[in-house]
Enzyme design. Sequence first.
Site, PDB file in Angstrom:
ATOM      1  N   ASN A 170       0.802  -1.235   0.000  1.00 29.26           N
ATOM      2  CA  ASN A 170       0.000   0.000   0.000  1.00 29.26           C
ATOM      3  C   ASN A 170       0.831   1.280   0.000  1.00 29.26           C
ATOM      4  O   ASN A 170       0.356   2.322  -0.448  1.00 29.26           O
ATOM      5  CB  ASN A 170      -1.007   0.003   1.153  1.00 29.26           C
ATOM      6  CG  ASN A 170      -0.361  -0.184   2.509  1.00 29.26           C
ATOM      7  OD1 ASN A 170       0.736  -0.709   2.641  1.00 29.26           O
ATOM      8  ND2 ASN A 170      -1.054   0.239   3.555  1.00 29.26           N
ATOM      9  N   GLU A 269       5.006  -3.982  12.518  1.00 28.40           N
ATOM     10  CA  GLU A 269       3.955  -2.984  12.358  1.00 28.40           C
ATOM     11  C   GLU A 269       2.808  -3.700  11.667  1.00 28.40           C
ATOM     12  O   GLU A 269       2.857  -3.986  10.478  1.00 28.40           O
ATOM     13  CB  GLU A 269       4.464  -1.792  11.534  1.00 28.40           C
ATOM     14  CG  GLU A 269       3.585  -0.557  11.672  1.00 28.40           C
ATOM     15  CD  GLU A 269       2.494  -0.492  10.620  1.00 28.40           C
ATOM     16  OE1 GLU A 269       1.341  -0.838  10.964  1.00 28.40           O
ATOM     17  OE2 GLU A 269       2.791  -0.109   9.483  1.00 28.40           O
ATOM     18  N   CYS A 303      -3.158   1.163   7.066  1.00 31.29           N
ATOM     19  CA  CYS A 303      -3.376   0.544   8.369  1.00 31.29           C
ATOM     20  C   CYS A 303      -3.827   1.554   9.407  1.00 31.29           C
ATOM     21  O   CYS A 303      -4.417   1.192  10.431  1.00 31.29           O
ATOM     22  CB  CYS A 303      -2.105  -0.165   8.839  1.00 31.29           C
ATOM     23  SG  CYS A 303      -0.653   0.905   8.877  1.00 31.29           S
ATOM     24  N   GLU A 477       8.843   2.714  14.496  1.00 28.70           N
ATOM     25  CA  GLU A 477       9.595   3.193  13.339  1.00 28.70           C
ATOM     26  C   GLU A 477       9.485   4.713  13.298  1.00 28.70           C
ATOM     27  O   GLU A 477       8.438   5.283  13.605  1.00 28.70           O
ATOM     28  CB  GLU A 477       9.048   2.586  12.043  1.00 28.70           C
ATOM     29  CG  GLU A 477       9.247   1.080  11.957  1.00 28.70           C
ATOM     30  CD  GLU A 477       8.735   0.487  10.667  1.00 28.70           C
ATOM     31  OE1 GLU A 477       9.446  -0.338  10.070  1.00 28.70           O
ATOM     32  OE2 GLU A 477       7.614   0.839  10.252  1.00 28.70           O
TER      33      GLU A 477
END
Length: 496
Positions: A170, A269, A303, A477
């Site tokens: 994505n 993640e 997400c 991150e």
Amino acid sequence: MNIAAPPTSTSGASPRIDPAAGARGLYIDGQWSWPAECAAIPVVDPSTEQVLAEVPDATVTEAMAAIDAAVAAAPGWRTTSPRRRSEILRRCFELMTARADDLARLISLENGKALRDARGEVAYAAEFFRWNAEEAVRIGGDFTLSPAGGNHIVVDYEPIGVCVLITPWNFPAAMATRKIAPALAAGCTAVLKPASETPLTAYALATLYEEAGVPPGVVNVITTTAPGPVTAAMLADPRVRKLSFTGSTPVGRTLLAEAAKSVISCSMELGGNAPLIVFDDADLDVALEGAMLAKMRNAGEACTAANRIYVQGGLYERFTQELVRRMAALKVGPGQDIGTECGPMITAKAVDKIERLVGDALARGAQLLCGGVRPEGEGFFYPPTVLADVPADAKMGCEEIFGPVAALSRFETEDEAVALANATEYGLAAYVFTRDLARGLRVSRRIETGMVGLNRGLVSDPAAPFGGTKQSGLGREGGTHGVLEFLEAKYIATTL
């Protein structure tokens, strides 16, 4: 990297580019190759369902060759001065910025996202190089006297070692640079496995790294349609010391189990189920702008997308009416068309899932206010859709929609809103809209999530720690935390 081709489009469409420029083969040890044993992976334009290019389908053999290259390059990169690593990362930022339009159009072609979203992604992705260029020269340590006074405590930070980086489709540029930049800043080498749906951007960026001065073997890129055995083989190699993965929670659980066999450090993640809460005292325009951004960025294929929208009773009708107006006005079309605001989904399977979730919600009593009908014709399109009065037992309340569907429900009290927000196994992002700062901070702290957008529909920032709680992942991150994920702390006890 020269991925631009002569313009051929008309009627406001963006000039077409040559996607095969990002399909030169596997990138291992600074060399491009297409081994004879590797079949072809077709890369499909979601807007047209036409094949754009083909990339090699790596096997375990090629994956291990990439690990070998990363291992061989590790000593040299580890001992490269922080300043030199910083300069190379800064050069990566400059090159990405200079070629932003070409990269954006390549992303739009293979991912389908609207060109405006692709341009935003490139700018965001490039910032990870600029941020980590600055972090590379600021990796410090500690020197203290032990409380007993008998010795000094020296803490040094060292590169964790060879890293396996796995990214989703994505955000094909940003998810790669968010991992590669801190890994290189820390002094690590890496093997990147991008999603097979969107590999062209990863390969185009590999050319850019090479031009920026990244030595052979420091970053290697492979694609495969057999991620299970390929990844398992890499994680079983004792020379691999880090796994960083962005993707679904079920796949993340599987990878954690594989990594546990070799006690590999993991950053995860994973999935999200973001609530967006609008209180009666919210600024309506601010809340609507935030909701549109949190819901429709990347056509909902994120997400962090607002998966559940909860609006307090006093504002519910006005908010719903205006959201419907804005959603219905969005222009749906091919990502490459300049006027497109909502591009196609990534695959037909993705559209099937959206249809299933919408159908389930309607069967349980939700009201369809706009959209909701899959269009005929080519491309994997689904229209911007608003559902009102979505019941708590609807499947889209616990599954990521990953598409342009706004699911609205009503609440009355603050405690009810918090309970609804926390009624999920996920905890990646949340959004809160209110004019009352004390309430906003209070609710933000009560929601079980790693990130909160307070009167904002966007939380992503290279300078901030991105990550979730519960089933949404491990580690962070971005920000100062991002580099630490690729470092090991070494304690030395010494008497002076």
